[in-house]
Design a protein around this motif. Structure first.
Motif, PDB file in Angstrom:
ATOM      1  N   ALA A   1      87.369  66.804 -56.661  1.00  0.00           N
ATOM      2  CA  ALA A   1      86.545  67.760 -57.411  1.00  0.00           C
ATOM      3  C   ALA A   1      86.976  67.853 -58.868  1.00  0.00           C
ATOM      4  CB  ALA A   1      86.618  69.131 -56.753  1.00  0.00           C
ATOM      5  N   ALA A   2      88.279  67.705 -59.115  1.00  0.00           N
ATOM      6  CA  ALA A   2      88.789  67.789 -60.484  1.00  0.00           C
ATOM      7  C   ALA A   2      88.710  66.456 -61.212  1.00  0.00           C
ATOM      8  CB  ALA A   2      90.244  68.275 -60.463  1.00  0.00           C
ATOM      9  N   GLY A   3      88.334  65.392 -60.507  1.00  0.00           N
ATOM     10  CA  GLY A   3      88.260  64.076 -61.132  1.00  0.00           C
ATOM     11  C   GLY A   3      89.630  63.458 -61.360  1.00  0.00           C
ATOM     12  N   LEU A   4      90.607  63.844 -60.560  1.00  0.00           N
ATOM     13  CA  LEU A   4      91.971  63.341 -60.712  1.00  0.00           C
ATOM     14  C   LEU A   4      92.327  62.398 -59.583  1.00  0.00           C
ATOM     15  CD1 LEU A   4      93.718  66.718 -61.581  1.00  0.00           C
ATOM     16  CD2 LEU A   4      93.102  64.897 -63.165  1.00  0.00           C
ATOM     17  N   GLY A   5      93.451  61.730 -59.712  1.00  0.00           N
ATOM     18  CA  GLY A   5      93.956  60.850 -58.674  1.00  0.00           C
ATOM     19  C   GLY A   5      95.454  61.027 -58.546  1.00  0.00           C
ATOM     20  N   ALA A   6      96.032  60.378 -57.562  1.00  0.00           N
ATOM     21  CA  ALA A   6      97.470  60.482 -57.334  1.00  0.00           C
ATOM     22  C   ALA A   6      98.024  59.111 -56.983  1.00  0.00           C
ATOM     23  CB  ALA A   6      97.748  61.463 -56.196  1.00  0.00           C
ATOM     24  N   LEU A   7      99.217  58.827 -57.480  1.00  0.00           N
ATOM     25  CA  LEU A   7      99.948  57.616 -57.121  1.00  0.00           C
ATOM     26  C   LEU A   7     100.917  57.987 -56.016  1.00  0.00           C
ATOM     27  CD1 LEU A   7     100.799  56.260 -60.690  1.00  0.00           C
ATOM     28  CD2 LEU A   7      98.833  55.717 -59.256  1.00  0.00           C
ATOM     29  N   ALA A   8     100.916  57.228 -54.938  1.00  0.00           N
ATOM     30  CA  ALA A   8     101.749  57.574 -53.791  1.00  0.00           C
ATOM     31  C   ALA A   8     102.476  56.341 -53.272  1.00  0.00           C
ATOM     32  CB  ALA A   8     100.888  58.178 -52.686  1.00  0.00           C
ATOM     33  N   ASP A   9     103.514  56.579 -52.481  1.00  0.00           N
ATOM     34  CA  ASP A   9     104.243  55.463 -51.882  1.00  0.00           C
ATOM     35  C   ASP A   9     103.558  55.027 -50.592  1.00  0.00           C
ATOM     36  OD1 ASP A   9     104.909  57.456 -50.125  1.00  0.00           O
ATOM     37  OD2 ASP A   9     107.037  57.459 -50.596  1.00  0.00           O
ATOM     38  N   LEU A  10     104.133  54.034 -49.933  1.00  0.00           N
ATOM     39  CA  LEU A  10     103.492  53.467 -48.747  1.00  0.00           C
ATOM     40  C   LEU A  10     103.427  54.438 -47.578  1.00  0.00           C
ATOM     41  CD1 LEU A  10     104.883  49.820 -48.784  1.00  0.00           C
ATOM     42  CD2 LEU A  10     102.614  50.615 -49.424  1.00  0.00           C
ATOM     43  N   GLY A  11     104.206  55.510 -47.619  1.00  0.00           N
ATOM     44  CA  GLY A  11     104.154  56.508 -46.563  1.00  0.00           C
ATOM     45  C   GLY A  11     102.827  57.249 -46.506  1.00  0.00           C
ATOM     46  N   PHE A  12     102.041  57.161 -47.562  1.00  0.00           N
ATOM     47  CA  PHE A  12     100.760  57.857 -47.620  1.00  0.00           C
ATOM     48  C   PHE A  12      99.576  56.938 -47.327  1.00  0.00           C
ATOM     49  CE2 PHE A  12     103.497  60.718 -49.845  1.00  0.00           C
ATOM     50  CZ  PHE A  12     103.013  61.959 -49.502  1.00  0.00           C
ATOM     51  N   ARG A  13      99.835  55.724 -46.846  1.00  0.00           N
ATOM     52  CA  ARG A  13      98.736  54.838 -46.479  1.00  0.00           C
ATOM     53  C   ARG A  13      97.917  55.491 -45.375  1.00  0.00           C
ATOM     54  NH1 ARG A  13     100.341  49.654 -44.283  1.00  0.00           N
ATOM     55  NH2 ARG A  13     102.079  50.859 -43.489  1.00  0.00           N
ATOM     56  N   GLY A  14      96.613  55.421 -45.496  1.00  0.00           N
ATOM     57  CA  GLY A  14      95.734  55.992 -44.486  1.00  0.00           C
ATOM     58  C   GLY A  14      95.333  57.431 -44.755  1.00  0.00           C
ATOM     59  N   LEU A  15      95.934  58.072 -45.760  1.00  0.00           N
ATOM     60  CA  LEU A  15      95.552  59.451 -46.082  1.00  0.00           C
ATOM     61  C   LEU A  15      94.150  59.492 -46.665  1.00  0.00           C
ATOM     62  CD1 LEU A  15      96.294  62.449 -46.354  1.00  0.00           C
ATOM     63  CD2 LEU A  15      97.232  61.911 -48.600  1.00  0.00           C
ATOM     64  N   ASP A  16      93.850  58.551 -47.555  1.00  0.00           N
ATOM     65  CA  ASP A  16      92.549  58.501 -48.213  1.00  0.00           C
ATOM     66  C   ASP A  16      91.857  57.206 -47.802  1.00  0.00           C
ATOM     67  OD1 ASP A  16      90.387  58.899 -49.832  1.00  0.00           O
ATOM     68  OD2 ASP A  16      91.441  58.507 -51.711  1.00  0.00           O
ATOM     69  N   ASN A  17      90.862  57.306 -46.932  1.00  0.00           N
ATOM     70  CA  ASN A  17      90.178  56.119 -46.425  1.00  0.00           C
ATOM     71  C   ASN A  17      88.905  55.791 -47.188  1.00  0.00           C
ATOM     72  OD1 ASN A  17      92.092  55.626 -44.433  1.00  0.00           O
ATOM     73  ND2 ASN A  17      91.129  57.103 -43.061  1.00  0.00           N
ATOM     74  N   ASP A  18      88.650  56.460 -48.305  1.00  0.00           N
ATOM     75  CA  ASP A  18      87.459  56.187 -49.105  1.00  0.00           C
ATOM     76  C   ASP A  18      87.715  54.943 -49.950  1.00  0.00           C
ATOM     77  OD1 ASP A  18      85.166  56.192 -50.550  1.00  0.00           O
ATOM     78  OD2 ASP A  18      85.390  58.217 -51.346  1.00  0.00           O
ATOM     79  N   VAL A  19      87.157  53.810 -49.547  1.00  0.00           N
ATOM     80  CA  VAL A  19      87.421  52.540 -50.217  1.00  0.00           C
ATOM     81  C   VAL A  19      86.725  52.462 -51.568  1.00  0.00           C
ATOM     82  CG1 VAL A  19      87.229  50.031 -49.990  1.00  0.00           C
ATOM     83  CG2 VAL A  19      87.700  51.431 -47.983  1.00  0.00           C
ATOM     84  N   CYS A  20      85.547  53.052 -51.678  1.00  0.00           N
ATOM     85  CA  CYS A  20      84.774  52.967 -52.919  1.00  0.00           C
ATOM     86  C   CYS A  20      85.344  53.843 -54.033  1.00  0.00           C
ATOM     87  CB  CYS A  20      83.329  53.368 -52.658  1.00  0.00           C
ATOM     88  SG  CYS A  20      82.493  52.260 -51.527  1.00  0.00           S
ATOM     89  N   ASP A  21      85.867  55.013 -53.697  1.00  0.00           N
ATOM     90  CA  ASP A  21      86.378  55.952 -54.697  1.00  0.00           C
ATOM     91  C   ASP A  21      87.698  56.554 -54.206  1.00  0.00           C
ATOM     92  OD1 ASP A  21      86.521  57.567 -56.944  1.00  0.00           O
ATOM     93  OD2 ASP A  21      85.317  59.154 -56.043  1.00  0.00           O
ATOM     94  N   PRO A  22      88.789  55.768 -54.211  1.00  0.00           N
ATOM     95  CA  PRO A  22      90.057  56.312 -53.705  1.00  0.00           C
ATOM     96  C   PRO A  22      90.660  57.332 -54.665  1.00  0.00           C
ATOM     97  CG  PRO A  22      90.402  54.135 -54.593  1.00  0.00           C
ATOM     98  CD  PRO A  22      88.925  54.391 -54.654  1.00  0.00           C
TER      99      PRO A  22
END
Length: 122
Positions: free
Chosen positions: A29-50
């Protein structure tokens, strides 16, 4: 760093806290993103707009391509300042003996975040 999740009593994994706090919806909603380590794989499954960007994982049968290795390096460079910030908090032992309820811990950490960002911008 721009966000700190709410403190949870006991042992709660970061992914569980992120899902509970609806972090993805707030970031999107805020138009932001986050950089995460491999432990967060699978949290965001939106391939088009991660919203949560994680690195690539190698396995015995899947070796990383040169492009994936470069992407992992770029991600590591972007995450390094945040990791250093957490290292400073640990070295200063700010949170080592915090004996308060999770709501107060959340307010304390968010105040530390604001003060840190003010100091950085100065």
């Amino acid at each position: 760093m721009i966000w700190i999740s709410s403190a949870r009593p006991g042992r709660t994994h970061d992914i569980t806290a992120a899902r509970y706090d609806h972090v993805l919806a707030h970031l999107r909603a805020a138009g932001l993103g986050a950089l995460a380590d491999l432990g967060f794989r699978g949290l965001d499954n939106d391939v088009c707009d991660p919203v949560v960007v994680t690195g690539f994982h190698a396995s015995r049968t899947h070796k990383l391509t040169p492009g994936e290795k470069t992407a992992n390096r770029v991600l590591a460079v972007g995450r390094a300042p945040v990791e250093h910030g957490f290292a400073h908090l640990k070295n200063w032992r700010v949170l080592a003996k915090l004996r308060t309820d999770p709501a107060r811990a959340t307010h304390l950490l968010r105040a530390l975040l604001v003060l840190t960002n003010l100091e950085i911008s100065r």
